[in-house]
Design a protein around this motif. Structure first.
Motif, PDB file in Angstrom:
ATOM      1  N   TYR A 269       0.832  -1.193   0.000  1.00 13.00           N
ATOM      2  CA  TYR A 269       0.000   0.000   0.000  1.00 13.00           C
ATOM      3  C   TYR A 269       0.870   1.248   0.000  1.00 13.00           C
ATOM      4  N   LEU A 270       0.460   2.232  -0.791  1.00 11.07           N
ATOM      5  CA  LEU A 270       1.101   3.531  -0.761  1.00 11.07           C
ATOM      6  C   LEU A 270       0.443   4.327   0.356  1.00 11.07           C
ATOM      7  N   THR A 271       1.235   4.815   1.294  1.00 13.67           N
ATOM      8  CA  THR A 271       0.674   5.614   2.384  1.00 13.67           C
ATOM      9  C   THR A 271       0.946   7.091   2.102  1.00 13.67           C
ATOM     10  N   PHE A 272      -0.025   7.906   2.487  1.00 17.49           N
ATOM     11  CA  PHE A 272       0.113   9.342   2.297  1.00 17.49           C
ATOM     12  C   PHE A 272      -0.641  10.070   3.399  1.00 17.49           C
ATOM     13  N   THR A 273      -0.294  11.334   3.555  1.00 15.09           N
ATOM     14  CA  THR A 273      -0.900  12.175   4.584  1.00 15.09           C
ATOM     15  C   THR A 273      -1.823  13.188   3.924  1.00 15.09           C
ATOM     16  N   LEU A 274      -2.974  13.362   4.553  1.00 13.86           N
ATOM     17  CA  LEU A 274      -3.948  14.354   4.117  1.00 13.86           C
ATOM     18  C   LEU A 274      -4.591  14.913   5.368  1.00 13.86           C
ATOM     19  N   ALA A 275      -4.454  16.218   5.575  1.00 20.34           N
ATOM     20  CA  ALA A 275      -5.015  16.891   6.758  1.00 20.34           C
ATOM     21  C   ALA A 275      -4.602  16.177   8.046  1.00 20.34           C
ATOM     22  N   GLN A 276      -3.337  15.850   8.145  1.00 21.33           N
ATOM     23  CA  GLN A 276      -2.722  15.232   9.328  1.00 21.33           C
ATOM     24  C   GLN A 276      -3.230  13.829   9.632  1.00 21.33           C
ATOM     25  N   GLU A 277      -3.937  13.211   8.682  1.00 22.49           N
ATOM     26  CA  GLU A 277      -4.387  11.826   8.820  1.00 22.49           C
ATOM     27  C   GLU A 277      -3.583  10.963   7.859  1.00 22.49           C
ATOM     28  N   LEU A 278      -3.408   9.696   8.224  1.00 24.76           N
ATOM     29  CA  LEU A 278      -2.662   8.756   7.398  1.00 24.76           C
ATOM     30  C   LEU A 278      -3.630   7.891   6.604  1.00 24.76           C
TER      31      LEU A 278
ATOM     32  N   ILE B 157      -6.822   9.249 -12.968  1.00 22.72           N
ATOM     33  CA  ILE B 157      -7.063  10.490 -12.227  1.00 22.72           C
ATOM     34  C   ILE B 157      -5.855  10.793 -11.356  1.00 22.72           C
ATOM     35  N   GLY B 158      -5.775  12.030 -10.939  1.00 21.21           N
ATOM     36  CA  GLY B 158      -4.782  12.436  -9.958  1.00 21.21           C
ATOM     37  C   GLY B 158      -5.491  12.835  -8.681  1.00 21.21           C
ATOM     38  N   ILE B 159      -4.889  12.511  -7.550  1.00 21.47           N
ATOM     39  CA  ILE B 159      -5.419  12.984  -6.273  1.00 21.47           C
ATOM     40  C   ILE B 159      -4.342  13.823  -5.594  1.00 21.47           C
ATOM     41  N   VAL B 160      -4.742  14.963  -5.063  1.00 22.42           N
ATOM     42  CA  VAL B 160      -3.815  15.847  -4.367  1.00 22.42           C
ATOM     43  C   VAL B 160      -3.704  15.386  -2.925  1.00 22.42           C
ATOM     44  N   VAL B 161      -2.471  15.210  -2.467  1.00 25.43           N
ATOM     45  CA  VAL B 161      -2.219  14.796  -1.085  1.00 25.43           C
ATOM     46  C   VAL B 161      -1.180  15.733  -0.477  1.00 25.43           C
ATOM     47  N   ASP B 162      -1.213  15.850   0.846  1.00 26.27           N
ATOM     48  CA  ASP B 162      -0.244  16.715   1.535  1.00 26.27           C
ATOM     49  C   ASP B 162       1.178  16.204   1.361  1.00 26.27           C
ATOM     50  N   ALA B 163       1.346  14.886   1.483  1.00 23.10           N
ATOM     51  CA  ALA B 163       2.673  14.285   1.348  1.00 23.10           C
ATOM     52  C   ALA B 163       2.533  12.790   1.148  1.00 23.10           C
ATOM     53  N   VAL B 164       3.394  12.231   0.314  1.00 19.92           N
ATOM     54  CA  VAL B 164       3.472  10.781   0.165  1.00 19.92           C
ATOM     55  C   VAL B 164       4.492  10.302   1.191  1.00 19.92           C
ATOM     56  N   ASN B 165       4.156   9.234   1.904  1.00 21.18           N
ATOM     57  CA  ASN B 165       5.048   8.750   2.944  1.00 21.18           C
ATOM     58  C   ASN B 165       5.934   7.618   2.458  1.00 21.18           C
ATOM     59  N   GLU B 166       5.321   6.442   2.196  1.00 19.23           N
ATOM     60  CA  GLU B 166       6.113   5.290   1.793  1.00 19.23           C
ATOM     61  C   GLU B 166       5.196   4.188   1.288  1.00 19.23           C
ATOM     62  N   VAL B 167       5.804   3.178   0.696  1.00 14.48           N
ATOM     63  CA  VAL B 167       5.080   1.969   0.335  1.00 14.48           C
ATOM     64  C   VAL B 167       5.324   0.978   1.459  1.00 14.48           C
TER      65      VAL B 167
ATOM     66  N   LEU C 250      -2.670   4.024  13.112  1.00 15.67           N
ATOM     67  CA  LEU C 250      -3.670   3.400  12.244  1.00 15.67           C
ATOM     68  C   LEU C 250      -3.695   4.160  10.925  1.00 15.67           C
ATOM     69  N   VAL C 251      -3.881   3.425   9.847  1.00 18.22           N
ATOM     70  CA  VAL C 251      -3.966   4.029   8.531  1.00 18.22           C
ATOM     71  C   VAL C 251      -5.326   3.680   7.937  1.00 18.22           C
ATOM     72  N   VAL C 252      -5.994   4.675   7.363  1.00 10.83           N
ATOM     73  CA  VAL C 252      -7.278   4.477   6.718  1.00 10.83           C
ATOM     74  C   VAL C 252      -7.000   3.953   5.311  1.00 10.83           C
ATOM     75  N   MET C 253      -7.461   2.743   5.040  1.00  5.21           N
ATOM     76  CA  MET C 253      -7.240   2.110   3.742  1.00  5.21           C
ATOM     77  C   MET C 253      -8.429   2.458   2.846  1.00  5.21           C
ATOM     78  N   LEU C 254      -8.192   3.316   1.853  1.00  7.44           N
ATOM     79  CA  LEU C 254      -9.269   3.823   1.008  1.00  7.44           C
ATOM     80  C   LEU C 254      -9.645   2.846  -0.091  1.00  7.44           C
ATOM     81  N   ASP C 255     -10.924   2.819  -0.386  1.00  6.59           N
ATOM     82  CA  ASP C 255     -11.441   2.152  -1.578  1.00  6.59           C
ATOM     83  C   ASP C 255     -11.663   3.275  -2.578  1.00  6.59           C
ATOM     84  N   ILE C 256     -10.615   3.598  -3.326  1.00 11.72           N
ATOM     85  CA  ILE C 256     -10.645   4.785  -4.177  1.00 11.72           C
ATOM     86  C   ILE C 256     -11.743   4.700  -5.225  1.00 11.72           C
TER      87      ILE C 256
END
Length: 172
Positions: free
Chosen positions: A18-27, A101-111, A144-150
Motif C-alpha cells: 500500500y502507498l501511504t500518504f498524509t492528508l489533513a494530518q491523517e494517514l 485520475i490524480g489525487i492531491v495529497v499533503d505528502a506521500v510517505n512510503e510503500v 492506524l492508517v485508513v485504507m481507502l477504496d478509491i
C-alpha cells in the motif's frame, strides 16, 4: 454490472503493498497496484462547471488527467499546497473504461507491506469519512492508517464529471 467505479482488480482489503500518504494530518493508504505514478504538484488548468473537488486537469506526457482534491471530496477544507504536496496518479476501472485520475495529497510517505494480521475491518462508528470509502484499517507501527477504496471515493456522478473534464481539457 455495477455502475460504481472500482479500483482495478479490486478485492476486499487484504495483505499486500500500500502507498501511504498524509492528508489533513491523517494517514491514508491505497493499494500500490492502483498507483501509476507520483508527481510534484504543478500548475492545473481549471475546467468550468466542475464540482469543487475536481480542481482541474494536468497534461501528463500528452494525456489529459483530471485532478481531485480528496480533502474537499471528504467534505473538509481544500488541501493547502505546501512544499511536499504532490499528485498521486491512479487508475480506476469505471463503468465503461479505465479512468486515470490524480489525487492531491499533503505528502506521500512510503510503500508498506501490510499482512492480513495488520488489517482490521472498517469500524462501524462514525468518522470524518463515509464508511463506504474505507476498505479497512491498517495497523502500522503505533498508528492506524485508513485504507481507502478509491473506486468508491469517486462517485458515479464524479466519474462522469472527470470524463467531461478530461474531454474539455483535451479540446483546449
Amino acid at each position: 454490472m455495477s455502475s460504481e467505479p472500482r479500483l482495478l482488480d479490486n478485492a476486499t482489503a487484504g495483505a499486500g503493498q500500500y502507498l501511504t500518504f498524509t492528508l489533513a494530518q491523517e494517514l491514508f493508504a491505497v493499494e500500490i497496484r492502483a498507483v501509476r505514478e507520483i508527481i510534484g504538484y504543478g500548475r492545473l488548468t481549471a475546467v468550468p462547471m466542475m464540482p469543487p473537488s475536481i480542481l482541474g486537469v494536468i497534461n501528463l506526457r500528452g494525456a489529459v488527467v483530471p485532478v481531485v482534491d480528496l480533502g474537499q471530496r471528504f467534505g473538509a477544507q481544500a488541501t493547502a499546497i505546501g512544499p511536499r504536496t504532490c499528485i498521486v496518479i491512479l487508475e480506476i476501472a469505471g463503468p465503461s473504461h479505465t479512468q486515470v485520475i490524480g489525487i492531491v495529497v499533503d505528502a506521500v510517505n512510503e510503500v508498506r507491506e501490510l499482512g492480513a494480521e495488520h488489517i482490521e475491518p472498517t469500524p462501524a462508528f462514525g468518522g470524518s469519512i463515509r464508511a463506504d470509502f474505507i476498505r479497512g484499517m491498517g495497523k502500522l507501527d503505533d498508528r492506524l492508517v485508513v485504507m481507502l477504496d478509491i473506486g468508491r471515493v469517486i462517485s458515479a456522478e464524479e466519474y462522469v464529471a472527470l470524463s467531461q473534464a478530461q474531454q474539455q481539457g483535451a479540446a483546449n
